[in-house]
Design an enzyme around this catalytic site. Structure first.
Site, PDB file in Angstrom:
ATOM      1  N   CYS A  79      13.042  11.987   5.553  1.00 41.28           N
ATOM      2  CA  CYS A  79      13.664  11.775   6.793  1.00 41.28           C
ATOM      3  C   CYS A  79      14.965  11.927   7.254  1.00 41.28           C
ATOM      4  CB  CYS A  79      13.120  10.286   7.207  1.00 41.28           C
ATOM      5  SG  CYS A  79      13.673   9.168   5.796  1.00 41.28           S
ATOM      6  N   GLY A  81      -4.549   0.185   5.282  1.00 49.62           N
ATOM      7  CA  GLY A  81      -3.241  -0.254   5.867  1.00 49.62           C
ATOM      8  C   GLY A  81      -3.364  -0.995   7.155  1.00 49.62           C
ATOM      9  N   LYS A 114       0.808  -1.364  -0.040  1.00 50.27           N
ATOM     10  CA  LYS A 114       0.065   0.056  -0.194  1.00 50.27           C
ATOM     11  C   LYS A 114       0.980   1.195   0.027  1.00 50.27           C
ATOM     12  CE  LYS A 114      -1.911   2.371   3.244  1.00 50.27           C
ATOM     13  NZ  LYS A 114      -2.040   3.919   2.735  1.00 50.27           N
ATOM     14  N   GLU A 167       9.675  16.417  15.251  1.00 46.53           N
ATOM     15  CA  GLU A 167       9.893  16.332  13.837  1.00 46.53           C
ATOM     16  C   GLU A 167       8.766  17.123  13.242  1.00 46.53           C
ATOM     17  OE1 GLU A 167       8.666  12.694  11.680  1.00 46.53           O
ATOM     18  OE2 GLU A 167      10.409  12.625  10.540  1.00 46.53           O
ATOM     19  N   GLY A 178      -4.735   4.783   5.602  1.00 45.03           N
ATOM     20  CA  GLY A 178      -4.004   3.800   6.471  1.00 45.03           C
ATOM     21  C   GLY A 178      -4.812   3.230   7.386  1.00 45.03           C
ATOM     22  N   GLU A 190      10.838   1.881   9.485  1.00 47.02           N
ATOM     23  CA  GLU A 190      11.717   2.963   9.171  1.00 47.02           C
ATOM     24  C   GLU A 190      11.002   4.166   9.586  1.00 47.02           C
ATOM     25  OE1 GLU A 190      14.745   2.820   8.340  1.00 47.02           O
ATOM     26  OE2 GLU A 190      14.931   0.671   7.994  1.00 47.02           O
TER      27      GLU A 190
END
Ligand code: NDP
Length: 479
Positions: A282, A210, A173, A383, A206, A248
């Site tokens: 990232c 997901g 996906k 972040e 998601g 990740e």
């Protein structure tokens, strides 16, 4: 343009006929629809993958390799079309997609097409016991690959290529925000002769599509790239089923600059490591620490260079910074700029939304440099994943190491110095999965890639990825 799920080599509408709008971030307009697939669509994809597994896992390495390399070649042939599609979905400059995203997607297939022919396992002779052990590396079966929106095809194929090379069948996906190149990839796989059902691509949110993949009891491994919160959720769902996981996740990477570095090289690279892909990588160095004696000079030169970056429509050749990926993401980044101001940060340049003539509803933001009074402020800890970096001075190696490591993340770190002993000391002590010294984002696909702490679990790349996508089985024979 409406896109469809790629299941068993064919294109299908979602079973429930639920669709989601697909936006073009450069002008804010809906330009198509994508399936919002549910459990039944995922089941259909799983069944196709399961049926294909027996044959694919027994396909010779040479044949698997040939098909993957053919996919790579077809991506190269279709470079322009894919680059334009990626840019339209994501907002990144076409020039960037053409130079980085699509060539790297092609490299992923070529690299793992070659790597699988060199992948070997071990044997151990049990001396004195008249026995020999050899290790089989067997494909897992049906695996799930879930990827984010920032480097859509690049990261999607970074997972799919090793999974397929190792003999697995895949239910994948892409991010719902950037589904187009994954859709086009299905067509290329058919053209390259990938057998039906070996790769299945389901589109959707998601929380629906997901979630159905990660909850599926017979999808035995999940390779996921995305946010730390989602990664943590996936780990919780997968743990009771003992799924193999490669995660990740997010980063808040330090860029540490010493006075003895090659200044010009550092300056040019730091502009890139701060703002490439609108800062939505990232690996971007979003926290810049500068040794005190060169701080004022760096500040002046860096800000001057950043001001020269041209924000514009992704299709224009002079554009350095395109649109951010979505309206909600733009709002999140703007919110962080406000947080920085509230915490006594000084915006040295940028900080504002931009209107690009002719594309007034696009999601454009000036590249932003913020001088922060402390490394503990929120913009230095959280972040942001946009075109925003912070700068602050440091005085000693110990001080900067402490600040660099004092975040929950540990993906990558960049170090600028010509002092070898310092390089050795610091690269050992930086809490990161990847350390770049006097460069940034230089990638050799054989090297392990991944993060520590909240940046993830496991490593991708090279044989690490092939190990992840296989189960080791030891066979001990007494003679
Ligand atoms: P998200 O975590 O929101 O989404 C990543 C993928 O997971 C998307 O396909 C998403 O679908 C899907 N997803 C969301 N919820 C679930 C769920 N419950 N079950 C299964 N899948 C789900 O990340 P973003 O797409 O926003 O990407 C940005 C993040 O990715 C940043 O934190 C960035 O640091 C990280 N990243 C990490 C990299 C690394 O190598 N460490 C590289 C690149 C990015 P949908 O889009 O539909 O929500």
């Amino acid at each position: 343009m409406n896109i469809q799920n790629y299941i068993n080599g064919n294109f299908h509408k979602p079973i429930q006929n639920n669709w989601i709008d697909n936006y073009n971030p450069s002008n804010g307009e809906v330009y198509g629809q994508i399936p919002n697939s549910n459990k039944d669509d995922v089941e259909k994809a799983y069944n196709a993958a399961k049926s294909a597994f027996k044959q694919w896992s027994q396909t010779t390495l040479e044949k698997r390799s040939r098909i993957l390399i053919k996919i790579s070649e077809l991506l190269e042939t279709n470079l322009q079309r894919f680059a334009e599609a990626e840019s339209k979905d994501n907002g990144k400059p076409v020039s960037l997609a053409k130079a980085v995203d699509i060539p790297r997607a092609a490299s992923n297939f070529r690299f793992f097409g070659n790597a699988i022919t060199q992948f070997a396992s071990e044997s151990h002779e049990s001396v004195g016991q008249q026995a020999i052990n050899y290790t089989l590396r067997q494909p897992i079966g049906v695996v799930g690959c879930i990827s984010p929106w920032n480097l859509p095809l690049y990261l999607f194929t970074w997972k799919i290529a090793p999974a397929l090379a190792a003999g697995n069948c895949v239910v994948a996906k892409p991010s719902e925000v950037t589904p187009m190149t994954a859709y086009l990839l299905g067509k290329i796989c058919n053209e390259a002769g990938l057998p039906k059902g070996v790769l299945n691509i389901v589109h959707g949110l998601g929380i629906t599509t997901g979630q159905a993949i990660i909850e599926h009891p017979d999808i035995k491994a999940i390779s996921f790239t995305g946010g730390t919160t989602t990664g943590s959720h996936i780990a919780k769902v997968a743990a009771p089923m003992f799924k193999k996981l490669s995660l990740e996740l997010g980063g808040k990477n330090p860029n540490i600059i010493f006075g003895d570095c090659d200044y010009q090289d550092m300056l040019n690279t730091t502009v890139r490591s701060s703002f490439a892909n609108q800062g939505q990588i990232c690996l971007c160095g979003s926290r810049i620490f500068i040794e005190a004696p060169i701080y004022e000079k760096f500040k002046t030169d860096f800000v001057a260079k950043v001001k020269q970056l041209k924000v514009g429509h992704p299709s224009q050749t002079e554009t350095n910074i395109g649109a951010l990926v979505s309206k909600p993401h733009l709002e999140k980044v703007k919110e962080h700029i406000q947080i920085a101001k509230n915490e006594n940060g000084t915006v040295l340049c940028g900080g504002n939304e931009i209107t690009v003539e002719g594309f007034e509803n696009g999601y454009y933001l000036e590249p932003t440099v913020i001088e922060v009074p402390s490394d503990e402020c929120r913009v230095n800890q959280e972040e942001i994943f946009g075109p925003v970096v912070t700068i602050m001075p440091f005085h000693t190696e110990e001080e900067v190491l402490e600040m660099a490591n004092k975040v929950k993340y540990g993906l990558s770190a960049t170090l600028w110095t010509n002092n070898l002993k310092r390089t050795m000391r610091m690269s050992h002590q930086l809490q990161a999965g990847i350390v770049w010294v006097n460069t940034w984002m230089m990638r050799d696909l054989r090297t392990p890639f991944g993060g520590v702490k909240a940046s993830g679990v496991g490593r991708e790349g090279g044989f690490e990825a092939l190990r992840f996508f296989t189960e080791a089985k030891n066979v001990c024979i007494k003679y």
